[in-house]
Design a protein around this motif. Structure first.
Motif, PDB file in Angstrom:
ATOM      1  N   LEU A   1     -62.801 -48.904   7.633  1.00  0.00           N
ATOM      2  CA  LEU A   1     -64.004 -48.137   7.134  1.00  0.00           C
ATOM      3  C   LEU A   1     -63.902 -46.611   7.494  1.00  0.00           C
ATOM      4  CD1 LEU A   1     -65.563 -48.515   4.427  1.00  0.00           C
ATOM      5  CD2 LEU A   1     -67.490 -48.953   5.990  1.00  0.00           C
ATOM      6  N   GLU A   2     -64.160 -46.956   8.850  1.00  0.00           N
ATOM      7  CA  GLU A   2     -64.344 -45.590   9.762  1.00  0.00           C
ATOM      8  C   GLU A   2     -63.112 -44.691   9.549  1.00  0.00           C
ATOM      9  OE1 GLU A   2     -66.841 -43.361  11.240  1.00  0.00           O
ATOM     10  OE2 GLU A   2     -67.254 -45.228  10.922  1.00  0.00           O
TER      11      GLU A   2
ATOM     12  N   TRP B   1     -61.053 -44.858   7.256  1.00  0.00           N
ATOM     13  CA  TRP B   1     -60.942 -44.211   5.679  1.00  0.00           C
ATOM     14  C   TRP B   1     -62.116 -42.978   5.584  1.00  0.00           C
ATOM     15  CZ3 TRP B   1     -57.965 -44.399   1.885  1.00  0.00           C
ATOM     16  CH2 TRP B   1     -58.594 -44.066   0.455  1.00  0.00           C
ATOM     17  N   MET B   2     -63.230 -43.126   6.197  1.00  0.00           N
ATOM     18  CA  MET B   2     -64.259 -42.223   6.136  1.00  0.00           C
ATOM     19  C   MET B   2     -63.596 -40.939   6.858  1.00  0.00           C
ATOM     20  SD  MET B   2     -67.159 -42.969   4.538  1.00  0.00           S
ATOM     21  CE  MET B   2     -68.691 -42.346   5.340  1.00  0.00           C
TER      22      MET B   2
ATOM     23  N   LYS C   1     -61.239 -39.175   4.537  1.00  0.00           N
ATOM     24  CA  LYS C   1     -61.807 -38.426   3.342  1.00  0.00           C
ATOM     25  C   LYS C   1     -62.576 -37.264   3.842  1.00  0.00           C
ATOM     26  CE  LYS C   1     -61.275 -40.973   0.056  1.00  0.00           C
ATOM     27  NZ  LYS C   1     -60.542 -40.578  -1.029  1.00  0.00           N
ATOM     28  N   ARG C   2     -63.102 -37.379   5.233  1.00  0.00           N
ATOM     29  CA  ARG C   2     -63.690 -36.106   5.711  1.00  0.00           C
ATOM     30  C   ARG C   2     -62.615 -35.178   5.934  1.00  0.00           C
ATOM     31  NH1 ARG C   2     -67.341 -39.214   8.499  1.00  0.00           N
ATOM     32  NH2 ARG C   2     -65.816 -39.773  10.214  1.00  0.00           N
TER      33      ARG C   2
ATOM     34  N   GLU D   1     -59.663 -34.927   4.509  1.00  0.00           N
ATOM     35  CA  GLU D   1     -59.143 -34.409   3.168  1.00  0.00           C
ATOM     36  C   GLU D   1     -60.034 -33.435   2.588  1.00  0.00           C
ATOM     37  OE1 GLU D   1     -58.455 -37.680   0.421  1.00  0.00           O
ATOM     38  OE2 GLU D   1     -57.617 -36.338  -1.009  1.00  0.00           O
ATOM     39  N   ALA D   2     -61.758 -33.566   2.718  1.00  0.00           N
ATOM     40  CA  ALA D   2     -62.697 -32.951   1.992  1.00  0.00           C
ATOM     41  C   ALA D   2     -62.610 -31.465   2.669  1.00  0.00           C
ATOM     42  CB  ALA D   2     -64.061 -33.536   2.237  1.00  0.00           C
TER      43      ALA D   2
END
Ligand SMILES: Nc1nc2c(ncn2[C@@H]2O[C@H](COP(=O)(O)OP(=O)(O)OP(=O)(O)O)[C@@H](O)[C@H]2O)c(=O)[nH]1
Ligand SMILES: [Mg+2]
Lengths: 203, 231
Positions: A138-139, A141-142, A145-146, A148-149
């Motif tokens: 999860l970490e 993945w986050m 995502k961070r 990617e953002a």
């Protein structure tokens, strides 16, 4: 006994004075023969003993009947208890068998329980590891995502800058083109200020 | 004379070079992107709404969004092709921590979503607006309010007039819709189209319409007659 003696004595005395009957005569004659009062007393005593014995016999007979009845009852009870005991023994036997079976099952289940306990322990450990992994995933993945953002934000900003830059260049180019003497060209240039383009505000 | 000829020839050459340069510049100007973020409590239907807009359908099954999901749809507004970049954000705190900064960076418009069947999601809007304001989002950034799940008519907890009052107080447009109901599909599209139109009007770029007729260059800004702006 003393009472009996007194009674007998009184009877003897009464017979001497008033009973002129045959018995009395006989008694009197017996008395007269050899200590009649003593005999009479003995007779009475024996009579009394006989009566007592008779009573005793009847009592004992009834007791006997009672006891016989009781005995019968006891016999019936015994046979009942015996059959019950037999039944119980049989039941006890089957219970014993069951007990043995249950003991065996208990033993098997104990072993199974121990195995399951062990399995549970390992599963719990695995679960813990999986949970840990899930958290890490999860970490990650986050984090992805961070990133990617961040990438998209950068891309958006670059695109805006590029569009703004290209627009400005174009503007400059056309203003230069307008300045050229170009008799055959009928240029109509309408431009809006490129400064209006979306531009990064929060950077 | 020769010079003049040479000069004229040089001028024509320069013009044609400039024209070529301009054409390549035009080509290099890329489709504009409008970044729109969708914010609100978990489970209000942000993912379904954005999916309805970009994918045109209602997803069978959704999981809680982790971090953010990016969706994009190219639309044409007044002849200009624009990419609407929708940021479907996570509603759960644990899935959005450390992401929030990125949500609000260079955002062009914000969509606040609540669930019409859950009063608490409407009450929490204040917190979401506070968060938005806390990230220095300019007041000029358009914001809209969306009440989702209107198809659940017998479970509605947030009356329209209450939502309208709230939207007015915060200078927002209100949309009450359903991501699930296919009949509402156009209404969902209009949320984003309306924002895109507003953004286009706000940040109007030159609409380059270049015509070339034997070396004649004509630049104009006449809008395309077919427009699909729903506002
Ligand atoms: N009836 C109805 N259900 C909806 C509608 N929109 C979403 N749902 C349901 O609401 C639940 C949550 O939807 P999501 O879109 O995942 O919610 P979310 O806001 O993205 O949640 P997070 O990602 O946790 O922030 C799902 O079970 C959807 O099926 C709607 O318009 N009507
Ligand atoms: Mg979601």
């Amino acid at each position: 006994m003393l009472n009996l003696h007194l009674e007998v004595w009184n009877d003897v005395e009464r017979g001497r004075t008033q009973s002129p009957n045959k018995n009395g005569v006989l008694l009197q004659s017996q008395f007269n023969k050899k200590t009649p009062s003593k005999l009479h007393l003995q007779l009475k005593e024996e009579e009394h003993v006989r009566q007592k014995l008779a009573q005793k016999v009847s009592e004992l007979t009834s007791d006997l009947y009672l006891k016989e009845a009781e005995l019968l009852y006891c016999h019936s009870q015994i046979s009942r208890y015996r059959s019950e005991a037999l039944l119980l023994a049989r039941e006890a036997g089957s219970l014993k068998n069951h007990l043995a079976e249950y003991e065996y099952q208990f033993e098997c289940q104990s072993k199974e329980l121990a195995a399951l306990g062990l399995e549970k322990k390992t599963l719990r450990e695995e679960l813990e590891v999986t949970c840990q992994e899930k958290e890490e995933l999860l970490e990650r993945w986050m984090e992805e995502k961070r990133e990617e953002a961040e990438r998209i934000n950068k891309h958006n900003a670059a695109l805006e800058r590029w569009n703004s830059y290209a627009g400005r260049l174009n503007k400059r180019l056309y203003s230069r083109l307008r300045q050229q003497t170009w008799p055959t060209t009928k240029s109509q240039i309408i431009q809006k200020d490129l400064g209006d383009q979306p531009s990064p505000k929060n950077d | 004379m020769a010079n003049e000829a040479h000069g004229r020839g040089e001028g024509a050459g320069l013009a044609s070079n400039s024209l070529e340069l301009s054409t390549s510049l035009e080509r290099s100007v890329q489709t504009r992107i409008f970044k729109i973020i969708v914010i609100g409590d978990s489970n209000v239907g942000k993912t379904c709404l954005t999916f309805r807009f970009t994918g045109g359908s209602f997803p069978d099954k959704t999981e809680a969004t982790i971090g953010v999901d990016f969706r994009e749809k190219a639309v044409e507004i007044e002849g200009e092709r624009i990419k609407v970049q929708v940021w479907d954000t996570a509603g759960q705190e644990r899935f959005r921590k450390s992401m929030v900064e990125h949500y609000y960076r260079n955002v062009h418009a914000v969509v606040f979503v609540y669930d019409v069947t859950k009063m608490v999601s409407f009450e929490n809007l204040k917190t979401w607006i506070q968060e938005c304001n806390g990230h220095r989002v300019s007041a000029s950034v358009p914001r809209v309010l969306v009440g989702n799940k209107c198809d659940l008519v017998d479970q509605i907890q947030v009356p329209s007039n209450m939502a309208l009052k709230f939207a007015d107080a915060h200078n927002m447009l209100l949309f009450e819709t359903s991501a699930k109901d296919p009949k509402e599909s156009q209404n969902v599209d209009s949320i984003f189209m309306c924002l895109a139109c507003r953004l286009k009007a706000q940040k109007s770029l030159i609409y380059w319409n270049v015509e070339r007729e034997d070396g004649k260059v004509r630049l104009n800004q006449e809008p395309d007659p077919k427009t699909n702006c729903p506002c």
